[in-house]
Write an enzyme that holds these catalytic residues in place. Structure first.
Site, PDB file in Angstrom:
ATOM      1  N   LYS A 106      69.873  44.045  96.592  1.00  0.00           N
ATOM      2  CA  LYS A 106      68.462  44.370  96.823  1.00  0.00           C
ATOM      3  C   LYS A 106      67.805  43.139  97.406  1.00  0.00           C
ATOM      4  CE  LYS A 106      65.604  47.854  96.048  1.00  0.00           C
ATOM      5  NZ  LYS A 106      65.956  49.284  96.061  1.00  0.00           N
TER       6      LYS A 106
HETATM    7  P1  NAD Z   1      57.009  54.020  99.591  1.00  0.00           P
HETATM    8  O1  NAD Z   1      56.463  52.677  99.853  1.00  0.00           O
HETATM    9  O2  NAD Z   1      57.350  54.900 100.740  1.00  0.00           O
HETATM   10  O3  NAD Z   1      55.986  54.836  98.650  1.00  0.00           O
HETATM   11  C1  NAD Z   1      55.512  54.378  97.414  1.00  0.00           C
HETATM   12  C2  NAD Z   1      54.442  55.371  96.960  1.00  0.00           C
HETATM   13  O4  NAD Z   1      54.095  55.095  95.601  1.00  0.00           O
HETATM   14  C3  NAD Z   1      53.141  55.281  97.762  1.00  0.00           C
HETATM   15  O5  NAD Z   1      52.627  56.600  97.935  1.00  0.00           O
HETATM   16  C4  NAD Z   1      52.209  54.473  96.845  1.00  0.00           C
HETATM   17  O6  NAD Z   1      50.839  54.729  97.079  1.00  0.00           O
HETATM   18  C5  NAD Z   1      52.666  54.994  95.511  1.00  0.00           C
HETATM   19  N1  NAD Z   1      52.377  54.145  94.355  1.00  0.00           N
HETATM   20  C6  NAD Z   1      52.599  52.821  94.183  1.00  0.00           C
HETATM   21  N2  NAD Z   1      52.192  52.428  92.968  1.00  0.00           N
HETATM   22  C7  NAD Z   1      51.723  53.543  92.342  1.00  0.00           C
HETATM   23  C8  NAD Z   1      51.170  53.809  91.069  1.00  0.00           C
HETATM   24  N3  NAD Z   1      51.039  52.849  90.155  1.00  0.00           N
HETATM   25  N4  NAD Z   1      50.784  55.079  90.794  1.00  0.00           N
HETATM   26  C9  NAD Z   1      50.917  56.075  91.691  1.00  0.00           C
HETATM   27  N5  NAD Z   1      51.445  55.888  92.907  1.00  0.00           N
HETATM   28  C10 NAD Z   1      51.832  54.637  93.232  1.00  0.00           C
HETATM   29  O7  NAD Z   1      58.282  53.796  98.629  1.00  0.00           O
HETATM   30  P2  NAD Z   1      59.540  54.764  98.454  1.00  0.00           P
HETATM   31  O8  NAD Z   1      60.571  54.364  99.434  1.00  0.00           O
HETATM   32  O9  NAD Z   1      59.094  56.188  98.363  1.00  0.00           O
HETATM   33  O10 NAD Z   1      60.070  54.262  97.024  1.00  0.00           O
HETATM   34  C11 NAD Z   1      59.524  54.752  95.796  1.00  0.00           C
HETATM   35  C12 NAD Z   1      60.525  54.507  94.668  1.00  0.00           C
HETATM   36  O11 NAD Z   1      61.765  55.166  94.965  1.00  0.00           O
HETATM   37  C13 NAD Z   1      60.899  53.042  94.428  1.00  0.00           C
HETATM   38  O12 NAD Z   1      61.184  52.868  93.057  1.00  0.00           O
HETATM   39  C14 NAD Z   1      62.177  52.886  95.235  1.00  0.00           C
HETATM   40  O13 NAD Z   1      62.974  51.798  94.784  1.00  0.00           O
HETATM   41  C15 NAD Z   1      62.823  54.224  94.951  1.00  0.00           C
HETATM   42  N6  NAD Z   1      63.841  54.653  95.924  1.00  0.00           N
HETATM   43  C16 NAD Z   1      63.583  54.724  97.251  1.00  0.00           C
HETATM   44  C17 NAD Z   1      64.575  55.182  98.120  1.00  0.00           C
HETATM   45  C18 NAD Z   1      64.329  55.375  99.590  1.00  0.00           C
HETATM   46  O14 NAD Z   1      65.225  55.890 100.274  1.00  0.00           O
HETATM   47  N7  NAD Z   1      63.178  55.012 100.143  1.00  0.00           N
HETATM   48  C19 NAD Z   1      65.841  55.520  97.616  1.00  0.00           C
HETATM   49  C20 NAD Z   1      66.066  55.444  96.248  1.00  0.00           C
HETATM   50  C21 NAD Z   1      65.060  55.024  95.399  1.00  0.00           C
END
Ligand code: NAD
Length: 421
Positions: A106
């Site tokens: 990461k």
């Molecule tokens: P992103 O940046 O696209 O979106 C994050 C979202 O969460 C945004 O809508 C933001 O406004 C919201 N957010 C942040 N803090 C918040 C809170 N306290 N309450 C409510 N909403 C909140 O990120 P993402 O890629 O969707 O990642 C989200 C999670 O999924 C992370 O934990 C990431 O590690 C995990 N993840 C992502 C992927 C991927 O392919 N992008 C894969 C596996 C896991």
């Protein structure tokens, strides 16, 4: 909303417990308790107003016994070495559970991208890539998007690496734009995977899929695509939140209209298809209490803790985010009969299709969208079935079963390879 436990502490104690249950050789297991490589970099960036800011970034290769290390890059003000280490450990376990031939890594930069211009973000991304260059490579370590990074970020990383190599190296990152060797279906793969896993879980619990209700925390890549596929499957999404607030409608939100709105506005605020709460913390409280079949935390870690686990209204929690439920919360939810589908299974769709993207890049042969989606379904539902069966065989929950599956696979490979020198 933390209950004092840390994500890294939770991951390590969950691994320890799995190793103990499996009666794994202690010496071999020791190799899994610390990261192989941790790099911290500090670098200056020229801002648009001419001033210079110093940024700190990290890349942790937690373990690469099973193959090149793989994991996202996060831009967020709270990024620190311990968080990145925990997320790299989770990636190691996730790749092992799903069976893709990767280790886990990461990376991240401590910054607030909402206050930075595209030009500043490009300079930051290129300099960060340069600083972690010795670790990167399609056979070494392969980044992907995570919180606040996207296809464009990956395009800049790929270009920077390629410029320094002297030739184009598409396989050095995944989650790239399609035109640069990205895979069809990667941008929405994590959400699609969450939807496949939710459908499988409801089936195993004899709960109907059509007409089931869901609430989603976070409406970025993972949350919005989960909503999209829930809608396609006939699951009614009654509440979603992001940092701009939350929107609730017991008859079901109009998801296609909400997706259009968020595409335009980049946030939920301003969508008028339900009751809007502008304070995101209050909105999250209401979301977590929602009496729905499925809750998908898809924002950040440590969202369901000992402080609010007793309030969870859903029967099933599917972890779209990494580490959203703390160990203390896990115990409370288990006592209340709630089923938690752990991150290393539930959100593995992203890394599975990242693996497909890497395979397509190294072979220079592109698959169709149908091939990608079909193979994703096969791999992720296979992983879910193995974990479900293991949880029944060992009379334990899905988290413990998934950790047992992962730890066993990684230690097995470590034993076969032996200890160098
Ligand atoms: P992103 O940046 O696209 O979106 C994050 C979202 O969460 C945004 O809508 C933001 O406004 C919201 N957010 C942040 N803090 C918040 C809170 N306290 N309450 C409510 N909403 C909140 O990120 P993402 O890629 O969707 O990642 C989200 C999670 O999924 C992370 O934990 C990431 O590690 C995990 N993840 C992502 C992927 C991927 O392919 N992008 C894969 C596996 C896991």
């Amino acid at each position: 909303m933390s209950d004092g436990s840390t994500l890294l502490g939770d991951v390590l104690s969950r691994m320890d417990e799995a190793a103990e249950r499996l009666r794994i050789d202690r010496d071999m297991y020791k190799t899994l308790r610390s990261p192989r490589t941790s790099l911290t970099v500090t670098f200056p960036i020229r801002m648009d107003d001419g001033s210079i800011e110093i940024f700190t970034g990290y890349r942790v290769l937690y373990n690469y016994a099973r193959g090149p290390s793989k994991g996202g890059v996060r831009y967020h003000p709270a990024v620190n070495l311990e968080e990145i280490t925990a997320l790299a450990a989770i990636m190691t376990l996730k790749c092992a559970v799903s069976g893709v031939p990767f280790g886990g890594a990461k990376g991240g930069v401590t910054c607030d991208p909402s206050r930075m211009s595209m030009n500043e973000l490009e300079r930051l991304t290129r300099r960060y890539t340069y600083m972690i260059l010795p670790l990167l490579g399609p056979d070494k370590d392969i980044p992907a998007p995570d919180v606040n990074t996207n296809e464009q970020t990956m395009a800049w990383m790929m270009d920077t690496y390629s410029m320094l190599a002297g030739y184009t190296v598409p396989g050095v990152v995944t989650g790239k734009p399609f035109q640069l060797g990205g895979s069809r279906g990667r941008s929405y793969a994590t959400g699609r995977g969450v939807a496949f896993i939710t459908a499988e879980t409801l089936k195993r619990l004899d709960m109907p899929l059509e007409g089931a209700t869901a609430a989603i925390q976070g409406f970025g890549n993972v949350g919005s695509n989960t909503a999209r596929f829930f809608h396609e499957e006939g699951i009614k999404v009654t509440g979603v939140t992001d940092l701009s607030g939350g929107i609730f409608n017991n008859s079901g939100l109009d998801i296609p209209a909400l997706l259009e709105h968020v595409k335009r506005e980049r946030r939920i605020a301003g969508f008028d298809g339900g009751e809007f709460i502008s304070d995101y913390q209050r909105a999250n409280e209401r979301l977590i209490r929602s009496k729905v079949d499925v809750l998908v935390p898809a924002a950040l870690e440590n969202q369901i803790t000992v402080n609010n686990a007793a309030d969870v209204g859903a029967d099933v929690i599917v972890e779209g985010a990494n580490g959203p439920v703390t160990s203390g919360a896990d115990e409370i939810l288990a006592r209340r009969g709630k089923v938690v589908v752990p991150d290393i299974v539930a959100n593995s769709g992203g890394v599975i299709v990242s693996y497909f993207e890497w395979v397509q890049d190294v072979q220079a042969y592109l698959w169709t969208e149908e091939q990608v989606n079909q193979r994703l379904k096969e791999v992720i539902t296979g992983s879910f079935s193995r974990v479900w069966d293991k949880s029944e065989d060992h009379s334990t929950d899905l988290r413990r079963a998934s950790y047992m599956e992962a730890v066993e696979k990684i230690v097995d490979v470590t034993r076969l390879r032996g200890i160098f020198p």
